[in-house]
Design an enzyme around this catalytic site. Structure first.
Site, mmCIF file in Angstrom:
data_model
loop_
_atom_site.group_PDB
_atom_site.id
_atom_site.type_symbol
_atom_site.label_atom_id
_atom_site.label_comp_id
_atom_site.label_asym_id
_atom_site.label_seq_id
_atom_site.Cartn_x
_atom_site.Cartn_y
_atom_site.Cartn_z
ATOM 1 N N PHE A 290 -40.761 -42.321 8.607
ATOM 2 C CA PHE A 290 -41.910 -43.199 8.916
ATOM 3 C C PHE A 290 -41.921 -44.355 7.896
ATOM 4 C CE2 PHE A 290 -43.166 -38.789 9.881
ATOM 5 C CZ PHE A 290 -43.428 -38.865 11.237
ATOM 6 N N ASP B 195 -37.782 -44.940 11.471
ATOM 7 C CA ASP B 195 -39.069 -45.269 12.085
ATOM 8 C C ASP B 195 -38.804 -45.435 13.574
ATOM 9 O OD1 ASP B 195 -41.900 -46.625 10.777
ATOM 10 O OD2 ASP B 195 -41.511 -46.966 12.915
ATOM 11 N N SER B 196 -39.789 -45.057 14.394
ATOM 12 C CA SER B 196 -39.563 -45.171 15.837
ATOM 13 C C SER B 196 -39.656 -46.623 16.307
ATOM 14 C CB SER B 196 -40.570 -44.307 16.602
ATOM 15 O OG SER B 196 -41.879 -44.693 16.250
ATOM 16 N N CYS C 76 -52.819 -39.696 6.033
ATOM 17 C CA CYS C 76 -53.796 -40.783 5.817
ATOM 18 C C CYS C 76 -54.955 -40.672 6.804
ATOM 19 C CB CYS C 76 -53.120 -42.147 5.909
ATOM 20 S SG CYS C 76 -52.372 -42.462 7.499
ATOM 21 N N ARG D 165 -45.229 -44.793 -4.561
ATOM 22 C CA ARG D 165 -43.852 -45.283 -4.512
ATOM 23 C C ARG D 165 -43.265 -45.330 -5.917
ATOM 24 N NH1 ARG D 165 -46.037 -49.907 -0.903
ATOM 25 N NH2 ARG D 165 -45.837 -49.007 1.184
ATOM 26 N N ASP E 192 -44.408 -39.823 5.652
ATOM 27 C CA ASP E 192 -45.672 -40.594 5.577
ATOM 28 C C ASP E 192 -46.059 -41.041 6.988
ATOM 29 O OD1 ASP E 192 -47.862 -42.002 4.632
ATOM 30 O OD2 ASP E 192 -46.698 -43.792 4.133
ATOM 31 N N ALA F 39 -33.683 -46.531 14.022
ATOM 32 C CA ALA F 39 -34.872 -46.603 14.883
ATOM 33 C C ALA F 39 -34.842 -45.366 15.771
ATOM 34 C CB ALA F 39 -34.834 -47.866 15.732
HETATM 35 N N1 SAH Z 1 -44.502 -45.224 4.767
HETATM 36 C C1 SAH Z 1 -44.865 -46.527 5.255
HETATM 37 C C2 SAH Z 1 -46.095 -46.529 6.133
HETATM 38 C C3 SAH Z 1 -45.995 -45.626 7.331
HETATM 39 S S1 SAH Z 1 -47.005 -46.096 8.652
HETATM 40 C C4 SAH Z 1 -45.002 -47.482 4.061
HETATM 41 O O1 SAH Z 1 -44.871 -47.059 2.918
HETATM 42 O O2 SAH Z 1 -45.253 -48.660 4.292
HETATM 43 C C5 SAH Z 1 -46.478 -45.039 9.910
HETATM 44 C C6 SAH Z 1 -45.178 -45.466 10.601
HETATM 45 O O3 SAH Z 1 -44.810 -44.395 11.485
HETATM 46 C C7 SAH Z 1 -45.264 -46.709 11.490
HETATM 47 O O4 SAH Z 1 -44.334 -47.667 11.042
HETATM 48 C C8 SAH Z 1 -44.900 -46.208 12.898
HETATM 49 O O5 SAH Z 1 -44.078 -47.126 13.612
HETATM 50 C C9 SAH Z 1 -44.140 -44.945 12.600
HETATM 51 N N2 SAH Z 1 -44.155 -43.913 13.656
HETATM 52 C C10 SAH Z 1 -45.183 -43.545 14.448
HETATM 53 N N3 SAH Z 1 -44.828 -42.506 15.250
HETATM 54 C C11 SAH Z 1 -43.532 -42.218 14.934
HETATM 55 C C12 SAH Z 1 -42.605 -41.226 15.401
HETATM 56 N N4 SAH Z 1 -42.934 -40.341 16.336
HETATM 57 N N5 SAH Z 1 -41.378 -41.214 14.847
HETATM 58 C C13 SAH Z 1 -41.027 -42.103 13.870
HETATM 59 N N6 SAH Z 1 -41.869 -43.040 13.421
HETATM 60 C C14 SAH Z 1 -43.098 -43.113 13.929
#
Ligand code: SAH
Length: 392
Positions: free
Chosen positions: A227, A249-250, A336, A211, A296, A276
């Site tokens: 994400f 984020d979903s 990850c 970050r 991510d 969302a």
């Molecule tokens: N980048 C974040 C961590 C990501 S964790 C940070 O720095 O803290 C992964 C995230 O992806 C979760 O919050 C989850 O809700 C989201 N996610 C999972 N599937 C998804 C999708 N199909 N579309 C959008 N978001 C999604």
């Protein structure tokens, strides 16, 4: 104490300090250890080789020590003190601008199955093995002592990380204290940590340095944080002088948290909007206004058998970013999944780049930060991979 006898010659990896004993390496067990109990491991000719937590499954023992020592109060105290010293040495602890860090990273800190994240005055303890669950009170006592004056609350959060079959009826809750103050600081930025209901221990501590790197590239850019979860990358981008930041984020809960965290750092700042929405849908419908994109996603593969599908997932996701990112744009892309190797991931991203036909250069190759150390004898501990790409 129960004794695990290895088959002849099966001590080789333990001699190289690899901290797991696989069930196939065991000749027989003297006694009837319960899952989570401490057992001694000896070679076929009865030589001591290790001591560790017994568990049911393909990994039968997770090694706590290669020295013949008691696993008692002094043991936990010593291991946690070493972990804390290291966090101070690398500057993530005892730092007025940062009170968020991983104190214990399982095998990376010679404590297989144990994760401890610190958020200001609260430590969140997570057991990934029955052994660490059984010893949670010993761990908490040692932790309170080692971090006296720093940590006042210990929250135990292992409901979803313990083996389901162990059926421990585990509930999350405070072992010590119970403060409702949930604001922590990372590199001078504040955020709420939802250790009660949030994912992992409440925040993704492992992206701190990535970050900070993103912040350096944010000036005057239009940023898409895909994400976003609690919005970590978004508020770094804002501090870095981004023109606009869109977080996606979903999960509606994640979007609420992101909005709260942006508000905490940049109240009333009109540059930020959160959506969302499903990632693939958003990437399909969005325009080409972004010149800094972060991808991510959650781990696409949790097991080896899901690898093929996971790589396809990374390919598709990255292909969409390459298709839409503005010329001169910068893409931060991560995986990850522990089972996806650095090479696997690179190949998936390369294929996606080639599909777009654009000229792409690697600016940085990223990994997990120093407070998520990899035990040199346990390369499996390396899990976070990232590429920063310049897209012409
Ligand atoms: N980048 C974040 C961590 C990501 S964790 C940070 O720095 O803290 C992964 C995230 O992806 C979760 O919050 C989850 O809700 C989201 N996610 C999972 N599937 C998804 C999708 N199909 N579309 C959008 N978001 C999604």
């Amino acid at each position: 104490m129960n004794i695990v006898y290895l088959k002849k010659g099966k001590e080789e990896s333990l001699k190289r300090f690899h901290p797991w004993v696989f069930s196939g390496a065991i000749h027989h067990i003297e006694g009837e250890p319960e899952e989570g109990e401490v057992v001694r491991v000896v070679t076929a000719d009865r030589q001591f080789i290790a001591i560790g937590h017994y568990q049911i499954g393909s990994i039968a023992v997770r090694v706590l020590s290669f020295v013949d020592e008691p696993i008692d109060e002094a043991f936990w105290h010593c291991r946690l003190a070493i972990a804390y010293d290291m966090r101070r040495a690398i500057g993530v602890a005892g730092n007025p601008r940062n009170n968020t860090y991983r104190l214990v990273h399982g095998e990376g800190d010679n404590l297989p199955g144990l994760v401890i994240d610190v958020y200001g005055r609260t430590a969140v303890v997570q057991a990934h093995s029955v052994g660490m669950h059984v010893y949670r009170h010993e761990v908490a006592r040692a932790l309170a002592d080692v971090m006296k004056g720093v940590v006042e609350n210990i929250y135990y959060k292992s409901e979803t990380t313990l083996p389901f079959k162990a059926d421990l009826g585990q509930e999350n809750g405070f072992i010590l204290g119970g403060s409702a103050d949930n604001v922590a600081m990372e590199n001078g930025l504040n955020f709420h940590v939802d250790w009660l209901k949030g994912q992992k221990t409440g925040f993704f501590v492992d992206q701190r340095e990535n970050r900070a790197l993103l912040e350096r590239y944010s000036k005057d850019r239009s940023v898409l944080n895909m994400f976003c979860y609690t919005g970590g990358f978004s508020f770094y981008a804002m501090r870095g002088g981004a023109k606009l930041v869109h977080s996606v984020d979903s999960s509606a809960k994640a979007i609420d948290l992101t909005n709260k965290n942006v508000e905490l750092n940049f109240p009333g700042d009109p540059r930020h909007t959160a959506y969302a929405e499903d990632a693939f849908k958003y990437l399909d419908r969005m325009g080409d206004q972004y010149d800094l994109i972060i991808l991510d996603p959650p781990a696409f593969a949790k097991h080896k058998d899901a690898l093929r599908n996971a790589l396809q997932g990374y390919r598709k996701l990255n292909a969409k970013a390459f298709e839409k990112i503005k010329p001169g744009g910068i893409l931060f892309t991560f995986s990850c999944s522990q089972v996806v190797t650095k090479d696997n991931f690179r190949t998936a991203v390369f294929t996606a780049a080639a599909m777009s036909g654009r000229s792409v250069r690697i600016l940085h190759q990223l990994t997990q930060p120093a407070d998520h150390p990899v035990n040199i004898y346990h390369p499996e501990g390396e899990y976070l991979k990232g590429l920063v790409l310049y897209v012409e």
